[in-house]
Design a protein around this motif. Structure first.
Motif, mmCIF file in Angstrom:
data_model
loop_
_atom_site.group_PDB
_atom_site.id
_atom_site.type_symbol
_atom_site.label_atom_id
_atom_site.label_comp_id
_atom_site.label_asym_id
_atom_site.label_seq_id
_atom_site.Cartn_x
_atom_site.Cartn_y
_atom_site.Cartn_z
ATOM 1 N N LEU A 169 -6.598 -6.412 2.283
ATOM 2 C CA LEU A 169 -5.349 -7.165 2.158
ATOM 3 C C LEU A 169 -5.518 -8.656 2.454
ATOM 4 C CD1 LEU A 169 -3.048 -4.399 3.603
ATOM 5 C CD2 LEU A 169 -2.726 -5.470 1.375
ATOM 6 N N ALA A 225 -2.868 2.261 -4.121
ATOM 7 C CA ALA A 225 -3.279 3.217 -3.096
ATOM 8 C C ALA A 225 -4.790 3.166 -2.879
ATOM 9 C CB ALA A 225 -2.829 4.617 -3.491
ATOM 10 N N ALA A 264 0.121 -6.239 5.022
ATOM 11 C CA ALA A 264 0.944 -5.565 4.011
ATOM 12 C C ALA A 264 2.377 -6.072 4.146
ATOM 13 C CB ALA A 264 0.905 -4.052 4.223
ATOM 14 N N PRO A 318 0.846 -1.201 0.000
ATOM 15 C CA PRO A 318 0.000 0.000 0.000
ATOM 16 C C PRO A 318 0.881 1.250 0.000
ATOM 17 C CG PRO A 318 -0.681 -1.541 1.718
ATOM 18 C CD PRO A 318 0.668 -1.994 1.211
ATOM 19 N N PHE A 324 -6.977 0.189 -1.702
ATOM 20 C CA PHE A 324 -6.830 -0.146 -0.277
ATOM 21 C C PHE A 324 -7.459 0.941 0.599
ATOM 22 C CE2 PHE A 324 -2.815 -2.287 -1.941
ATOM 23 C CZ PHE A 324 -3.417 -3.539 -2.011
ATOM 24 N N HIS A 325 -7.159 2.195 0.248
ATOM 25 C CA HIS A 325 -7.642 3.290 1.095
ATOM 26 C C HIS A 325 -9.171 3.360 1.128
ATOM 27 C CE1 HIS A 325 -3.534 4.265 1.248
ATOM 28 N NE2 HIS A 325 -3.455 5.077 0.223
ATOM 29 N N TYR A 370 -2.435 -1.230 8.168
ATOM 30 C CA TYR A 370 -2.047 -2.026 6.998
ATOM 31 C C TYR A 370 -1.050 -3.123 7.371
ATOM 32 C CZ TYR A 370 -4.311 1.086 3.622
ATOM 33 O OH TYR A 370 -5.220 1.785 2.886
#
Lengths: 251, 196
Positions: A235, A225, A44, A8, A228-229, A39
């Motif tokens: 994840l 980016a 991650a 990420p 995920f955001h 994360y």
């Protein structure tokens, strides 16, 4: 077996994460430290923090943020954005970053790649390349893809490795923001031309896009980016689905 | 309370190791002072980057003579572990000769550096106590220590090599426990609780 990495990427402006990040479980998703911890706990493999602050003054606060992140998280992270000298890189590495990423500065001053690699080892030096395919040619761009250069992607990639880059972060401007998948053909070609790990960036929209960039693009890592955001892809789910396609993944 | 020191000889990102120990509630001192190191209960010898300037810095500080005679548990991490080996292919030079292994450069068949999470196979022992089989840990390096009698964990990248070494009170990890999530924390915790 070495696993494919999921990374990420967090854009930081004036010490805060930008892009309307929304997470129910977070008290403050604008806090880079809290988001990084989240994360990391979600699986991650690495994190990237890009400082997009406009002024040198605000950039100084980035080093103290990097220090705070390093205290809290137990996975590796790369920092980038506006690094133009060995001294700036040193400040961030001493603050606790594992790697630094340089982009425009590498194009303007290729010797910087060698200086960084001599000072800290090539494993610390990520060269980010933004390129756009124009009439069949991949042309390197600067300033977030706004300014074209005379460099061609594959030549430039070879050159940065020769100069001491330990990793290449390739963003396809054609794919970035489209959510239509990564530029796998160019990625595959990059992998056959240079002998350092390649991080794919630009275009992630679905789980299959990640699978494709590993299986078809030969990428060693995939960076994203917004998916995920905005919680469009989580994840744990992503990593499980990738593993079910026989892709080497750390669960 | 036991005293933990991290050998500070100017070789890269040692704050990460200090922070990792802080997360375990341990305040470690960064030092290259002989008295400090001799009187510590545990010694951590980190390092990233190039072997040649690192060895030079050790020699200047007399640490090349001190480290091999330490009696307490010592943990070399990444370049630290490599410097503890007998011979390094980078500029063909001798290491501290604690481990009998040679450190070689990865062949061009693989992408170099070896960066990322790779699984290791370990022999039962104090360093890996309480850890499930084949854990993933984080590596970042261009040189590797060959397999040898002191190998206590292996991993594969192109070929099999030493992911961890041990000889008496000396331990070494090629991977970065300070960056290897909860598994890495457990390995550090195990090292800190080794009794001799």
């Amino acid at each position: 077996m070495l696993t494919k990495r999921i990374i990420p990427c967090l854009d930081i402006k004036d010490g805060r994460t930008v892009k309307g990040i929304k997470f129910k479980n977070l008290i403050d998703a604008g806090d880079p430290v809290e988001l990084a911890s989240y994360y990391s706990a979600q699986g991650a493999d690495e994190l990237v923090f890009l400082d997009i602050s406009a002024t040198a003054e605000k950039r100084k606060t980035f080093a103290s943020l990097v220090n705070e992140i390093a205290q809290k998280i137990n996975i590796p992270f790369t920092v980038g954005g506006g690094i133009t000298s060995v001294e700036e890189a040193r400040r961030l590495l001493l603050a606790g970053a594992d790697k630094v990423s340089i982009n425009s500065a590498a194009v303007r001053n290729p010797a910087l790649i060698t200086e960084l690699s001599k000072a800290f080892g090539s494993q610390c030096v990520v060269v980010a390349i933004d390129a756009k395919q124009i009439e069949g040619e991949w042309i390197v761009h600067l300033v977030g893809g706004k300014e074209p250069t005379s460099l061609r992607l594959f030549d430039w990639a070879k050159q940065v490795v020769k100069l001491g880059a330990g990793e290449i972060l390739f963003t396809s401007m054609n794919n970035d923001g489209t959510k239509q998948g990564f530029a796998n053909e160019a990625l595959q070609k990059l992998s056959t031309r240079v002998n350092v790990p390649i991080i794919a960036s630009g275009g992630a929209g679905s789980i299959q896009h990640f699978a494709d960039t590993f299986l078809l693009g030969g990428a060693d890592a995939a960076l994203a980016a917004s998916v995920f955001h905005f919680n469009e892809i989580t994840l744990p789910n992503l990593k499980q689905k990738l593993q079910s396609q026989a892709i080497a993944i750390r669960l | 309370m036991s005293k933990v020191v991290i050998i500070d000889y100017g070789a890269g990102n040692i704050q990460s190791v200090q922070f990792a120990l802080e997360r375990l509630g341990v305040q470690a001192k960064l030092t290259h002072n002989t008295e400090d190191i001799l009187s510590a209960d545990k010694v951590i010898f980190p390092g990233v980057g190039h072997a040649t300037p690192a060895l030079k810095s050790l020699q200047e500080k007399g640490l090349d003579k001190l480290i091999p005679i330490l009696k307490q548990p010592v943990l070399g991490i990444c370049l630290g572990m490599q410097l503890m080996c007998s011979f390094l292919e980078e500029n063909n030079q001798n290491g501290l000769d604690i481990f009998s292994t040679t450190v070689k450069k990865f062949s061009e068949e693989e992408k170099v550096p070896h960066i990322g999470w790779n699984d290791i196979k370990f022999k039962d022992g104090e360093l890996f106590r309480g850890i499930e089989e084949n854990p993933y840990v984080y590596f970042v390096h261009s040189y590797y220590a060959e397999l040898g009698v002191e190998t206590i964990a292996t991993t594969g990248y192109g070929q099999q090599f030493s992911a961890a070494l041990q000889k008496n009170n000396f331990y070494g990890c090629q991977f970065h426990p300070e960056k290897s999530g909860v598994i890495g924390e457990q390995i550090l915790k195990n090292f800190l609780t080794i009794t001799q």
